[in-house]
Design a protein around this motif. Structure first.
Motif, PDB file in Angstrom:
ATOM      1  N   GLU A  47       0.828  -1.230   0.000  1.00 31.25           N
ATOM      2  CA  GLU A  47       0.000   0.000   0.000  1.00 31.25           C
ATOM      3  C   GLU A  47       0.859   1.275   0.000  1.00 31.25           C
ATOM      4  N   PRO A  48       1.781   1.432   0.962  1.00 33.76           N
ATOM      5  CA  PRO A  48       2.623   2.635   0.934  1.00 33.76           C
ATOM      6  C   PRO A  48       3.474   2.726  -0.334  1.00 33.76           C
ATOM      7  N   ARG A  49       3.913   1.590  -0.851  1.00 32.08           N
ATOM      8  CA  ARG A  49       4.727   1.634  -2.069  1.00 32.08           C
ATOM      9  C   ARG A  49       3.919   2.182  -3.237  1.00 32.08           C
ATOM     10  N   LYS A  50       2.668   1.733  -3.357  1.00 30.48           N
ATOM     11  CA  LYS A  50       1.800   2.257  -4.423  1.00 30.48           C
ATOM     12  C   LYS A  50       1.527   3.736  -4.216  1.00 30.48           C
ATOM     13  N   PHE A  51       1.292   4.116  -2.967  1.00 30.96           N
ATOM     14  CA  PHE A  51       0.940   5.501  -2.662  1.00 30.96           C
ATOM     15  C   PHE A  51       2.093   6.466  -2.929  1.00 30.96           C
ATOM     16  N   TYR A  52       3.295   6.150  -2.449  1.00 28.63           N
ATOM     17  CA  TYR A  52       4.423   7.074  -2.562  1.00 28.63           C
ATOM     18  C   TYR A  52       5.153   6.998  -3.904  1.00 28.63           C
ATOM     19  N   GLN A  53       5.058   5.896  -4.601  1.00 26.20           N
ATOM     20  CA  GLN A  53       5.625   5.743  -5.948  1.00 26.20           C
ATOM     21  C   GLN A  53       7.037   6.315  -6.082  1.00 26.20           C
ATOM     22  N   LEU A  54       7.948   5.810  -5.276  1.00 19.15           N
ATOM     23  CA  LEU A  54       9.326   6.305  -5.310  1.00 19.15           C
ATOM     24  C   LEU A  54       9.957   6.132  -6.686  1.00 19.15           C
ATOM     25  N   GLU A  55       9.623   5.043  -7.356  1.00 23.16           N
ATOM     26  CA  GLU A  55      10.182   4.805  -8.697  1.00 23.16           C
ATOM     27  C   GLU A  55       9.775   5.922  -9.658  1.00 23.16           C
ATOM     28  N   GLU A  56       8.546   6.403  -9.523  1.00 24.04           N
ATOM     29  CA  GLU A  56       8.062   7.497 -10.387  1.00 24.04           C
ATOM     30  C   GLU A  56       8.719   8.823 -10.002  1.00 24.04           C
ATOM     31  N   MET A  57       8.859   9.031  -8.706  1.00 27.05           N
ATOM     32  CA  MET A  57       9.457  10.281  -8.221  1.00 27.05           C
ATOM     33  C   MET A  57      10.892  10.441  -8.737  1.00 27.05           C
ATOM     34  N   TRP A  58      11.601   9.328  -8.835  1.00 31.47           N
ATOM     35  CA  TRP A  58      12.987   9.333  -9.296  1.00 31.47           C
ATOM     36  C   TRP A  58      13.094   8.667 -10.669  1.00 31.47           C
ATOM     37  N   SER A  59      12.136   8.933 -11.535  1.00 31.90           N
ATOM     38  CA  SER A  59      12.078   8.254 -12.840  1.00 31.90           C
ATOM     39  C   SER A  59      13.249   8.607 -13.759  1.00 31.90           C
ATOM     40  N   ASP A  60      13.977   9.675 -13.478  1.00 29.56           N
ATOM     41  CA  ASP A  60      15.163  10.026 -14.275  1.00 29.56           C
ATOM     42  C   ASP A  60      16.335   9.087 -13.990  1.00 29.56           C
TER      43      ASP A  60
END
Length: 134
Positions: free
Chosen positions: A113-126
């Protein structure tokens, strides 16, 4: 002047560059795999100026017990094999997302749940991303 040159060259040679093949990163990933962590990825943040670390390692646990077991395993393995202890760790009270900070490498052990919510991979997509088999 000669001593200064010798000291300067010794200092430069002792600095090791952190890479995906670095012992600490391999040890962290292995510790996660041993406890059956899932969806393991590493993000290489070295070329992102605003990044707080060189690498993020992110994984998922099925439940609170596994979350804690993965975090404990990472800390124990890194301490025994790399002689490193975390600069800081957070999240052991709430057991939703445990962060283990080794300064240049930050480990995120998360429930789905937190992984889907915070989406770290998307935040650091560069950042270049690498998946690691569970």
């Amino acid at each position: 002047m000669n001593k200064l040159t010798l000291l300067d060259s010794r200092k430069k040679s002792s600095v090791t560059r952190l890479t995906r093949n670095s012992k600490i990163i391999k040890t962290i990933i292995h510790a996660i795999q041993e406890k059956k962590g899932q969806n393991i990825i590493s993000l290489d943040l070295r070329k992102i100026p605003e990044a707080v670390a060189d690498f993020f390692i992110i994984c998922e646990a099925d439940n609170n017990i596994q979350l804690k077991a993965i975090a404990d395993s990472v800390e124990a393995e890194v301490k025994s094999k790399c002689l490193e202890i975390p600069y800081k760790h957070e999240g052991r009270q709430a057991l939703q997302w445990i962060l283990i900070d080794y300064v240049n490498v930050v480990v995120h052990v998360m429930l789905p749940e937190p992984r889907k919510f915070y989406q770290l991979e998307e935040m650091w997509s560069d950042a270049p991303m690498m998946e690691h088999k569970s």
